[in-house]
Design a protein around this motif. Structure first.
Motif, PDB file in Angstrom:
ATOM      1  N   VAL A   1       0.858  -1.185   0.000  1.00 16.40           N
ATOM      2  CA  VAL A   1       0.000   0.000   0.000  1.00 16.40           C
ATOM      3  C   VAL A   1       0.892   1.232   0.000  1.00 16.40           C
ATOM      4  CG1 VAL A   1      -1.693   1.334   1.323  1.00 16.40           C
ATOM      5  CG2 VAL A   1      -1.850  -1.159   1.252  1.00 16.40           C
ATOM      6  N   VAL A   2       0.589   2.167  -0.890  1.00 14.13           N
ATOM      7  CA  VAL A   2       1.253   3.467  -0.905  1.00 14.13           C
ATOM      8  C   VAL A   2       0.209   4.482  -0.484  1.00 14.13           C
ATOM      9  CG1 VAL A   2       2.405   5.207  -2.306  1.00 14.13           C
ATOM     10  CG2 VAL A   2       2.850   2.779  -2.732  1.00 14.13           C
ATOM     11  N   GLU A   3       0.444   5.121   0.671  1.00 14.06           N
ATOM     12  CA  GLU A   3      -0.493   6.105   1.197  1.00 14.06           C
ATOM     13  C   GLU A   3       0.065   7.506   0.969  1.00 14.06           C
ATOM     14  OE1 GLU A   3      -2.833   7.219   5.334  1.00 14.06           O
ATOM     15  OE2 GLU A   3      -1.312   5.666   5.350  1.00 14.06           O
ATOM     16  N   VAL A   4      -0.734   8.348   0.344  1.00 14.17           N
ATOM     17  CA  VAL A   4      -0.347   9.732   0.081  1.00 14.17           C
ATOM     18  C   VAL A   4      -1.004  10.593   1.150  1.00 14.17           C
ATOM     19  CG1 VAL A   4      -0.394  11.625  -1.582  1.00 14.17           C
ATOM     20  CG2 VAL A   4      -0.184   9.266  -2.396  1.00 14.17           C
ATOM     21  N   THR A   5      -0.176  11.158   2.035  1.00 20.69           N
ATOM     22  CA  THR A   5      -0.668  12.016   3.119  1.00 20.69           C
ATOM     23  C   THR A   5      -0.137  13.433   2.897  1.00 20.69           C
ATOM     24  OG1 THR A   5       1.216  11.587   4.568  1.00 20.69           O
ATOM     25  CG2 THR A   5      -0.652  10.067   4.729  1.00 20.69           C
ATOM     26  N   GLY A   6      -0.388  14.305   3.846  1.00 16.54           N
ATOM     27  CA  GLY A   6       0.118  15.668   3.766  1.00 16.54           C
ATOM     28  C   GLY A   6      -0.923  16.622   3.245  1.00 16.54           C
ATOM     29  N   THR A   7      -0.463  17.714   2.616  1.00 17.07           N
ATOM     30  CA  THR A   7      -1.359  18.770   2.138  1.00 17.07           C
ATOM     31  C   THR A   7      -1.036  19.122   0.703  1.00 17.07           C
ATOM     32  OG1 THR A   7      -1.467  19.676   4.369  1.00 17.07           O
ATOM     33  CG2 THR A   7      -2.178  21.106   2.588  1.00 17.07           C
ATOM     34  N   LEU A   8      -2.085  19.184  -0.098  1.00 15.90           N
ATOM     35  CA  LEU A   8      -1.962  19.555  -1.498  1.00 15.90           C
ATOM     36  C   LEU A   8      -2.894  20.733  -1.742  1.00 15.90           C
ATOM     37  CD1 LEU A   8      -0.616  18.534  -4.170  1.00 15.90           C
ATOM     38  CD2 LEU A   8      -2.746  17.340  -4.599  1.00 15.90           C
ATOM     39  N   LEU A   9      -2.335  21.881  -2.085  1.00 15.67           N
ATOM     40  CA  LEU A   9      -3.107  23.102  -2.310  1.00 15.67           C
ATOM     41  C   LEU A   9      -2.910  23.544  -3.758  1.00 15.67           C
ATOM     42  CD1 LEU A   9      -4.754  25.498  -1.141  1.00 15.67           C
ATOM     43  CD2 LEU A   9      -2.582  26.528  -0.495  1.00 15.67           C
ATOM     44  N   LEU A  10      -4.008  23.651  -4.497  1.00 15.52           N
ATOM     45  CA  LEU A  10      -3.965  24.090  -5.896  1.00 15.52           C
ATOM     46  C   LEU A  10      -3.059  23.207  -6.753  1.00 15.52           C
ATOM     47  CD1 LEU A  10      -3.598  27.919  -5.266  1.00 15.52           C
ATOM     48  CD2 LEU A  10      -5.678  26.730  -5.952  1.00 15.52           C
ATOM     49  N   GLY A  11      -3.159  21.922  -6.589  1.00 13.48           N
ATOM     50  CA  GLY A  11      -2.301  21.017  -7.348  1.00 13.48           C
ATOM     51  C   GLY A  11      -3.034  19.763  -7.763  1.00 13.48           C
ATOM     52  N   SER A  12      -2.282  18.703  -8.042  1.00 13.94           N
ATOM     53  CA  SER A  12      -2.908  17.455  -8.456  1.00 13.94           C
ATOM     54  C   SER A  12      -2.061  16.246  -8.087  1.00 13.94           C
ATOM     55  CB  SER A  12      -3.156  17.459  -9.966  1.00 13.94           C
ATOM     56  OG  SER A  12      -1.926  17.454 -10.657  1.00 13.94           O
ATOM     57  N   VAL A  13      -2.766  15.124  -7.900  1.00 11.65           N
ATOM     58  CA  VAL A  13      -2.136  13.825  -7.709  1.00 11.65           C
ATOM     59  C   VAL A  13      -2.689  12.932  -8.810  1.00 11.65           C
ATOM     60  CG1 VAL A  13      -1.917  11.786  -6.242  1.00 11.65           C
ATOM     61  CG2 VAL A  13      -1.961  14.054  -5.209  1.00 11.65           C
ATOM     62  N   LYS A  14      -1.792  12.307  -9.545  1.00 12.20           N
ATOM     63  CA  LYS A  14      -2.210  11.422 -10.631  1.00 12.20           C
ATOM     64  C   LYS A  14      -1.532  10.069 -10.431  1.00 12.20           C
ATOM     65  CE  LYS A  14      -2.510  11.343 -15.646  1.00 12.20           C
ATOM     66  NZ  LYS A  14      -2.243  12.117 -16.857  1.00 12.20           N
ATOM     67  N   VAL A  15      -2.344   9.009 -10.407  1.00 15.94           N
ATOM     68  CA  VAL A  15      -1.833   7.654 -10.256  1.00 15.94           C
ATOM     69  C   VAL A  15      -2.043   6.918 -11.567  1.00 15.94           C
ATOM     70  CG1 VAL A  15      -2.039   5.486  -8.983  1.00 15.94           C
ATOM     71  CG2 VAL A  15      -2.357   7.666  -7.793  1.00 15.94           C
ATOM     72  N   VAL A  16      -0.974   6.374 -12.088  1.00 22.08           N
ATOM     73  CA  VAL A  16      -1.006   5.696 -13.381  1.00 22.08           C
ATOM     74  C   VAL A  16      -0.453   4.294 -13.220  1.00 22.08           C
ATOM     75  CG1 VAL A  16      -0.148   5.779 -15.760  1.00 22.08           C
ATOM     76  CG2 VAL A  16      -0.608   7.897 -14.544  1.00 22.08           C
ATOM     77  N   ARG A  17      -1.079   3.352 -13.899  1.00 23.21           N
ATOM     78  CA  ARG A  17      -0.556   1.988 -13.954  1.00 23.21           C
ATOM     79  C   ARG A  17      -0.059   1.744 -15.367  1.00 23.21           C
ATOM     80  NH1 ARG A  17      -1.813  -0.210  -9.196  1.00 23.21           N
ATOM     81  NH2 ARG A  17      -3.546   0.729  -8.122  1.00 23.21           N
ATOM     82  N   PRO A  18       1.101   1.085 -15.503  1.00 25.10           N
ATOM     83  CA  PRO A  18       1.601   0.821 -16.860  1.00 25.10           C
ATOM     84  C   PRO A  18       0.586   0.013 -17.656  1.00 25.10           C
ATOM     85  CG  PRO A  18       3.232   0.214 -15.201  1.00 25.10           C
ATOM     86  CD  PRO A  18       1.967   0.550 -14.475  1.00 25.10           C
ATOM     87  N   LYS A  19       0.502   0.323 -18.914  1.00 22.84           N
ATOM     88  CA  LYS A  19      -0.438  -0.395 -19.768  1.00 22.84           C
ATOM     89  C   LYS A  19       0.038  -1.826 -19.955  1.00 22.84           C
ATOM     90  CE  LYS A  19      -1.994   3.627 -22.271  1.00 22.84           C
ATOM     91  NZ  LYS A  19      -2.116   4.290 -23.546  1.00 22.84           N
ATOM     92  N   ARG A  20      -0.908  -2.722 -19.905  1.00 27.78           N
ATOM     93  CA  ARG A  20      -0.583  -4.129 -20.145  1.00 27.78           C
ATOM     94  C   ARG A  20      -0.425  -4.340 -21.641  1.00 27.78           C
ATOM     95  NH1 ARG A  20      -5.011  -6.773 -16.128  1.00 27.78           N
ATOM     96  NH2 ARG A  20      -4.050  -6.047 -14.214  1.00 27.78           N
ATOM     97  N   LYS A  21       0.534  -5.166 -21.970  1.00 32.64           N
ATOM     98  CA  LYS A  21       0.745  -5.482 -23.376  1.00 32.64           C
ATOM     99  C   LYS A  21      -0.336  -6.438 -23.838  1.00 32.64           C
ATOM    100  CE  LYS A  21       5.676  -4.867 -23.072  1.00 32.64           C
ATOM    101  NZ  LYS A  21       6.976  -5.488 -23.148  1.00 32.64           N
TER     102      LYS A  21
END
Length: 190
Positions: free
Chosen positions: A162-182
């Motif tokens: 598990v990767v947990e993203v904590t903290g504070t994000l103001l006027l920004g973005s978090v994008k999580v991407v998984r590699p495309k399967r062949k």
């Protein structure tokens, strides 16, 4: 446990041996130095021991893997960590009108639960995670976006890291991407 004390895999030893073979073939190591280092590479037990064999051959950004737990910082620019690296149990990340990209596809997770402590103002965090890794965004977001592309972590997510993203994000973005399967396509011959 410190990242340097983590056990090395056979693949890690092979990666170092390959770099040493390249160094002897282009004249950066003598045959005697090569032979001595190769013997010690295959006896190495930890990642910290392995990093010593290429430290004088490659600049830091080209090392086969990184084992530092230093914070990532992007001030009006970008910062990226990819390849073979050890992700510490808690990694501070700060972006001030910048972008941080963390590619975990070849990373070694120090623990099953990793915490990314994000401080971002107008910054972006892009996470590339392999199947089986669950991402949880639990931090505070103010006027920020969360993009979980392909958010399903896969069939083994219950046992996976598990990767947990904590903290504070103001006027920004978090994008999580998984590699495309062949995808495999079968061609029909006429």
């Amino acid at each position: 446990m410190a990242a340097r004390d983590m056990r090395a895999s056979d693949a890690d030893r092979e990666r170092i041996a390959e770099l040493l073979h390249e160094a002897v073939s282009d004249g950066r190591l003598t045959l005697e130095e090569h032979s001595e280092r190769i013997e010690r590479v295959y006896q190495a037990k930890t990642l910290g021991e392995l990093t010593a064999f290429t430290r004088d051959l490659l600049p830091e950004e080209q090392q086969p893997f990184r084992i530092d737990g230093r914070a990532l910082l992007a001030l009006f620019g970008s910062s990226k960590r990819e390849g073979r690296w050890v992700v510490p149990a808690k990694l501070p990340v700060a972006a001030l009108f910048g972008t941080i990209e963390l590619d975990l596809t070849d990373a070694i997770l120090q623990r099953k639960h990793i915490t990314l402590d994000v401080s971002a103002l107008g910054g972006r965090l892009r996470l590339i995670v392999p199947d089986g890794v669950e991402v949880r965004i639990t931090g505070r977001t103010v006027l920020a976006t969360k993009d979980l592309r392909n958010p399903k972590p896969g069939p083994n997510a219950a046992e996976g890291p598990v990767v947990e993203v904590t903290g504070t994000l103001l006027l920004g973005s978090v994008k999580v991407v998984r590699p495309k399967r062949k995808r495999f396509r079968l061609r029909r011959e006429a």
